[in-house]
Design an enzyme around this catalytic site. Structure first.
Site, PDB file in Angstrom:
ATOM      1  N   GLU A 101      -2.059  -1.470  -3.436  1.00 31.62           N
ATOM      2  CA  GLU A 101      -3.164  -0.790  -2.773  1.00 31.62           C
ATOM      3  C   GLU A 101      -2.906   0.714  -2.833  1.00 31.62           C
ATOM      4  O   GLU A 101      -1.779   1.168  -2.626  1.00 31.62           O
ATOM      5  CB  GLU A 101      -3.292  -1.243  -1.315  1.00 31.62           C
ATOM      6  CG  GLU A 101      -3.786  -2.674  -1.175  1.00 31.62           C
ATOM      7  CD  GLU A 101      -4.074  -3.028   0.268  1.00 31.62           C
ATOM      8  OE1 GLU A 101      -3.684  -2.260   1.173  1.00 31.62           O
ATOM      9  OE2 GLU A 101      -4.679  -4.082   0.498  1.00 31.62           O
TER      10      GLU A 101
ATOM     11  N   HIS B  42       0.855  -1.196   0.000  1.00 27.34           N
ATOM     12  CA  HIS B  42       0.000   0.000   0.000  1.00 27.34           C
ATOM     13  C   HIS B  42       0.885   1.237   0.000  1.00 27.34           C
ATOM     14  O   HIS B  42       1.547   1.535   0.992  1.00 27.34           O
ATOM     15  CB  HIS B  42      -0.898  -0.027   1.253  1.00 27.34           C
ATOM     16  CG  HIS B  42      -1.871   1.105   1.323  1.00 27.34           C
ATOM     17  ND1 HIS B  42      -2.837   1.199   2.301  1.00 27.34           N
ATOM     18  CD2 HIS B  42      -2.046   2.224   0.550  1.00 27.34           C
ATOM     19  CE1 HIS B  42      -3.541   2.295   2.134  1.00 27.34           C
ATOM     20  NE2 HIS B  42      -3.082   2.942   1.076  1.00 27.34           N
TER      21      HIS B  42
ATOM     22  N   GLU C 247     -12.957  -6.412  -3.290  1.00 22.96           N
ATOM     23  CA  GLU C 247     -12.368  -7.006  -2.088  1.00 22.96           C
ATOM     24  C   GLU C 247     -13.260  -6.630  -0.918  1.00 22.96           C
ATOM     25  O   GLU C 247     -13.426  -5.450  -0.591  1.00 22.96           O
ATOM     26  CB  GLU C 247     -10.944  -6.513  -1.850  1.00 22.96           C
ATOM     27  CG  GLU C 247     -10.323  -7.141  -0.599  1.00 22.96           C
ATOM     28  CD  GLU C 247      -8.857  -6.806  -0.407  1.00 22.96           C
ATOM     29  OE1 GLU C 247      -8.345  -7.029   0.715  1.00 22.96           O
ATOM     30  OE2 GLU C 247      -8.213  -6.342  -1.364  1.00 22.96           O
TER      31      GLU C 247
END
Length: 243
Positions: free
Chosen positions: A70, A43, A151
């Site tokens: 991410e 991320h 997700e």
């Protein structure tokens, strides 16, 4: 059987605590893949609290399975993603003061911005996933936006003690996964999953991949990264056999 995406953010957290050059994220990715990870997740936050710009460039070159970046929808991060071309970009909400990602994207209020980012990334050949609550309205909005993967945020499930509340959250995840699959979406799940609670989520029909990081990195302190990944794979397999 669900696949396992290993999030290595907290390997970078250790490095950033001292501003050091180690532990090496490239080595972490190699070890995770050697142990059976199906993708590597990182991320790139706006505040760069763990993953840095150079890390995503290095991981793009290093990862042999799939590299899942991410990211928020701010223009700076979108430009970086477009330039490096991860296999997948997972759009997540982001607030500066949060310890970790809290909740899913609001697909109803943020349709215009999220839709624009999705189109931009898809033009670059990047698969796009959105991190959302297991809410049928948000799943439908994602489908209408042309997103191929959702997700499901498992945080509410993971934070419940065993009992009626957890069973209720698990039912919510199960219904959301079924609804998403009926609408042609690939279904991943993650957030707060660990060795003790992953089994029932792995048993949900149609879950494609579980993305897990913190629990794996914590166990790695005691048993090493490869064994921590292998142990999670075993826990997922055990849960998957309950289908």
């Amino acid at each position: 059987m669900p696949k396992l995406g290993v999030n290595i953010d907290h390997v970078a957290t250790l490095r950033q605590l001292r501003g050091a050059t180690f532990p090496d994220l490239r080595q972490a990715a190699r070890l995770c893949e050697a142990a059976g990870a199906d993708s590597i997740v990182a991320h790139l936050r706006e505040d760069r609290r763990h993953i840095q710009d150079r890390d995503v460039r290095d991981l793009r070159r290093e990862v042999c399975t799939r590299f899942n970046l991410e990211m928020s929808t701010v223009d700076e991060i979108v430009c970086i993603a477009a330039a490096i071309g991860p296999d997948q970009a997972t759009l997540v909400p982001e607030r500066r003061r949060e310890v970790t990602t809290e909740g899913g994207l609001d697909m109803l209020r943020g349709q215009r911005k999220i839709g624009r980012v999705c189109r931009e990334l898809k033009k670059r050949g990047i698969d796009v996933s959105v991190f959302i609550e297991p809410d049928l309205r948000h799943i439908k909005a994602a489908r209408d936006m042309g997103v191929g993967t959702v997700e499901l945020h498992t945080g509410a499930y993971a934070s419940c003690l065993r009992g009626p509340q957890r069973r209720g959250q698990l039912k919510r995840l199960r219904e959301a996964a079924e609804f998403a699959r009926r609408h042609g979406l690939l279904v991943n799940a993650g957030h707060g999953l660990d060795y003790g609670n992953v089994g029932p989520v792995a048993a949900i029909e149609g879950i494609h991949e579980l993305n897990i990081g913190y629990a794996i990195v914590c166990r790695a302190v005691f048993v090493g990264l490869q064994e921590a990944v292998r142990s999670m794979k075993r826990a997922i397999r055990a849960g998957g056999r309950q289908r």
